[in-house]
Design an enzyme around this catalytic site. Structure first.
Site, short mmCIF file in Angstrom:
data_model
loop_
_atom_site.label_atom_id
_atom_site.label_comp_id
_atom_site.label_asym_id
_atom_site.label_seq_id
_atom_site.Cartn_x
_atom_site.Cartn_y
_atom_site.Cartn_z
N ASP A 216 0.90 -1.07 -0.24
CA ASP A 216 0.02 0.07 -0.07
C ASP A 216 1.05 1.17 -0.02
O ASP A 216 1.98 1.45 0.68
CB ASP A 216 -0.93 0.09 1.08
CG ASP A 216 -2.11 0.84 1.20
OD1 ASP A 216 -3.05 0.44 1.09
OD2 ASP A 216 -1.80 2.33 1.23
N GLN B 10 -14.34 2.36 1.57
CA GLN B 10 -13.71 2.11 0.23
C GLN B 10 -13.48 3.14 -0.55
O GLN B 10 -14.34 3.92 -0.83
CB GLN B 10 -14.55 0.95 -0.45
CG GLN B 10 -13.85 0.25 -1.60
CD GLN B 10 -14.60 -0.73 -2.57
OE1 GLN B 10 -15.80 -1.22 -1.90
NE2 GLN B 10 -14.09 -1.49 -3.33
N HIS C 38 -10.09 -5.40 -2.91
CA HIS C 38 -8.68 -5.53 -2.53
C HIS C 38 -8.89 -5.87 -1.01
O HIS C 38 -9.76 -5.30 -0.03
CB HIS C 38 -7.86 -4.37 -2.45
CG HIS C 38 -8.55 -3.11 -2.11
ND1 HIS C 38 -9.40 -2.44 -3.00
CD2 HIS C 38 -8.24 -2.41 -0.96
CE1 HIS C 38 -9.67 -1.31 -2.36
NE2 HIS C 38 -9.27 -1.31 -0.94
P1 AMP Z 1 -9.72 1.30 0.67
O1 AMP Z 1 -9.96 2.50 1.31
O2 AMP Z 1 -10.03 -0.01 1.20
O3 AMP Z 1 -10.41 1.62 -1.06
O4 AMP Z 1 -8.11 1.26 0.21
C1 AMP Z 1 -7.64 1.84 -0.89
C2 AMP Z 1 -6.14 1.62 -0.59
O5 AMP Z 1 -5.42 1.86 -1.74
C3 AMP Z 1 -5.53 2.87 0.34
O6 AMP Z 1 -4.95 2.29 1.69
C4 AMP Z 1 -4.47 3.44 -0.63
O7 AMP Z 1 -3.29 3.98 0.12
C5 AMP Z 1 -3.98 2.40 -1.59
N1 AMP Z 1 -3.41 2.95 -2.84
C6 AMP Z 1 -4.01 3.87 -3.72
N2 AMP Z 1 -3.53 4.20 -4.62
C7 AMP Z 1 -2.35 3.14 -4.59
C8 AMP Z 1 -1.13 3.02 -5.42
N3 AMP Z 1 -0.85 3.71 -6.50
N4 AMP Z 1 -0.35 2.11 -5.01
C9 AMP Z 1 -0.50 1.34 -3.74
N5 AMP Z 1 -1.67 1.60 -3.07
C10 AMP Z 1 -2.49 2.36 -3.42
#
Ligand code: AMP
Length: 136
Positions: free
Chosen positions: A29, A92, A98
């Site tokens: 992440d 989300q 994920h």
């Molecule tokens: P959620 O809130 O469960 O949808 O989590 C989305 C997650 O994706 C967050 O923890 C972000 O930090 C992560 N995220 C967003 N963009 C990227 C990226 N380019 N590479 C890795 N993680 C990411």
């Protein structure tokens, strides 16, 4: 609509990839709760638990277990949270399913204690019946 995770899967943007097979990819992440915080992402997109391909979701859990063990070894995690946010109201932000695999350490304090509510007498039993009847 294409999400940031599809771009990572297609190698259009970089990510710190830690595992990949035909079904899932896992990478760190970008804004970790703790160092080593990983995401397990299906290559064939579904949004969240509500439209999940259950075979793929099962495989995500299988891979999460491998990563949990790897986090014990690589970063010395003494615990791991598996978190899946399903829907905007559940936090989300990326609408490509994920599973978060979050390494935990003694007193790391990364999460606040959640709020709790309570049931009136008989309310839990009535609600349990309604939910039971809604299970398909
Ligand atoms: P959620 O809130 O469960 O949808 O989590 C989305 C997650 O994706 C967050 O923890 C972000 O930090 C992560 N995220 C967003 N963009 C990227 C990226 N380019 N590479 C890795 N993680 C990411």
């Amino acid at each position: 609509m294409s999400t940031i995770f599809e771009k990572i899967i297609a190698r259009e943007i970089p990510a710190a990839i830690i595992f990949e097979d035909d079904i899932v990819i896992s990478f760190l992440d970008i804004s970790p709760n703790n160092k080593g915080h990983a995401l397990v992402v299906p290559k064939k997109k579904f949004e969240n638990i509500f439209d999940a391909d259950l075979e793929v979701a099962g495989h995500m859990m299988h891979v999460a277990k491998k990563i949990a063990h790897a986090l014990q070894e690589a970063v010395g995690a003494t615990g791991v949270n598996l978190v899946m946010n399903n829907g905007a109201d559940a936090g989300q932000e990326v609408f490509h399913a994920h599973l978060h695999v979050i390494p935990r350490f003694p007193q790391d304090g990364i999460f606040q204690k959640p709020k709790h509510t309570s049931y009136e007498t008989g309310e839990a039993e009535k609600l349990a019946e309604e939910i039971k009847n809604a299970i398909r």
